[in-house]
Design an enzyme around this catalytic site. Structure first.
Site, short mmCIF file in Angstrom:
data_model
loop_
_atom_site.label_atom_id
_atom_site.label_comp_id
_atom_site.label_asym_id
_atom_site.label_seq_id
_atom_site.Cartn_x
_atom_site.Cartn_y
_atom_site.Cartn_z
N HIS A 3 1.52 6.80 3.65
CA HIS A 3 0.97 7.80 4.56
C HIS A 3 1.27 9.17 3.95
CE1 HIS A 3 0.32 4.64 7.47
NE2 HIS A 3 1.59 4.27 7.39
N GLU B 149 7.16 -5.87 8.88
CA GLU B 149 6.46 -5.06 9.88
C GLU B 149 5.16 -5.72 10.33
OE1 GLU B 149 5.53 -1.17 8.32
OE2 GLU B 149 4.47 -1.97 6.58
N ASP C 99 5.30 -0.33 13.04
CA ASP C 99 4.26 -1.34 12.84
C ASP C 99 4.68 -2.70 13.39
OD1 ASP C 99 2.05 0.01 11.73
OD2 ASP C 99 3.11 0.21 9.84
C1 3PY Z 1 7.04 1.59 10.38
O1 3PY Z 1 7.91 1.82 11.22
O2 3PY Z 1 6.08 0.85 10.55
C2 3PY Z 1 7.14 2.23 9.08
O3 3PY Z 1 6.41 1.86 8.19
C3 3PY Z 1 8.09 3.35 8.91
O4 3PY Z 1 7.60 4.32 8.07
MG MG Z 2 4.79 0.77 8.75
#
Ligand code: 3PY
Ligand code: MG
Length: 257
Positions: free
Chosen positions: A50, A152, A178
């Site tokens: 990002h 994630e 995520d």
């Molecule tokens: C998340 O929390 O999904 C991340 O990728 C942190 O940057």
């Molecule tokens: Mg993330």
């Protein structure tokens, strides 16, 4: 910009240890990154998933950090061997690999981070080309590099044990934002969940069982405290944006605003 003849710090993953505090950044401003890298954190993460960091910026960052000091790690944009190799070529001591869908992605990420015979990383460290620190030989680089795969997605959570035992996976790194989205919950509920089989506990246990590092993005000291309570002690405790905002707030408060 570089220390001629300096002994390479780049092959040592100093900083990204089981108990360490990092700062997460998404700026491409190299001067700001150098200042943040000198401000006392154990490591600085450059987020290329990002934000505006592209391959050109990545190399500028590598040159700026090509000296002893806080090491930088790169969160690459995806499970992308080309980006993983480029981040390590630029001098990152570790890569954080996002959006890992399961063990197949973990294998791909781990192999991209190591030279043969352990993986398929291609030879091309750039630091020598800009007259910086001497690049480590392939065997030394293979020992020193760290590949952290993110947990994630629901697939990664399902396969977290197989990921943790994958050769070349040095750590599991939780992305709570995520992961909460993937599980249909909130970050707040994810962090608060201490019930049997809770997601964060499963990640911590998998890492513990297989003797690898476990880390997470916290973003705030409060989230960091709550993640530590789950047994996660390698943490991105704040961000570039947060420290700027909090610094401004503190100054205005001190001025009586
Ligand atoms: C998340 O929390 O999904 C991340 O990728 C942190 O940057
Ligand atoms: Mg993330």
């Amino acid at each position: 910009m570089s220390d001629h003849g300096a002994v390479a710090p780049a092959h040592a993953a100093a900083g990204v240890t089981a108990t360490s505090r990092g700062i997460w950044t998404s700026t491409g401003d190299v001067d700001l990154l150098r200042r943040l890298g000198a401000s006392g954190f154990d490591w600085l993460a450059v987020d290329a998933q990002h934000g505006p960091v592209d391959r050109v910026t990545l190399h500028a960052i590598g040159r700026a950090f090509d000296r002893p000091g806080t090491p930088f790690v790169v969160r690459v944009p995806a499970v992308d061997p080309a980006w993983i190799g480029a981040a390590l070529d630029a001098g990152a001591t570790a890569v954080v690999v996002p959006s890992v869908a399961g063990v197949a992605d973990a294998v791909a990420a781990a192999r991209a981070a190591r030279y043969p015979p352990l993986g398929e990383r291609s030879w091309g460290p750039f630091s020598t080309l800009w007259a910086g620190a001497r690049a480590p030989d392939p065997q030394t680089a293979n020992v020193g590099v760290r590949c952290l795969v993110m947990v994630e997605t629901s697939g990664a959570l399902e396969e977290v044990d197989a990921m943790a035992v994958t050769p070349g996976v040095d750590g599991l790194f939780v992305g709570p934002f995520d992961l909460a989205l993937a599980l249909g919950t909130t970050v707040e509920s994810l962090l608060a969940d201490r019930g049997p089989g809770n997601p964060l506990g499963r990640v911590v246990e998998a890492a513990r069982r297989h003797g690898i590092l476990v880390g997470a993005f916290a973003g705030t000291p409060d989230n960091a405290r709550r993640l530590r309570a789950h047994g996660i002690h390698c943490l991105a405790v704040t961000t570039d944006v947060a420290v700027v905002a909090e610094g401004c707030r503190a100054v205005l408060h001190a001025e009586g605003a």
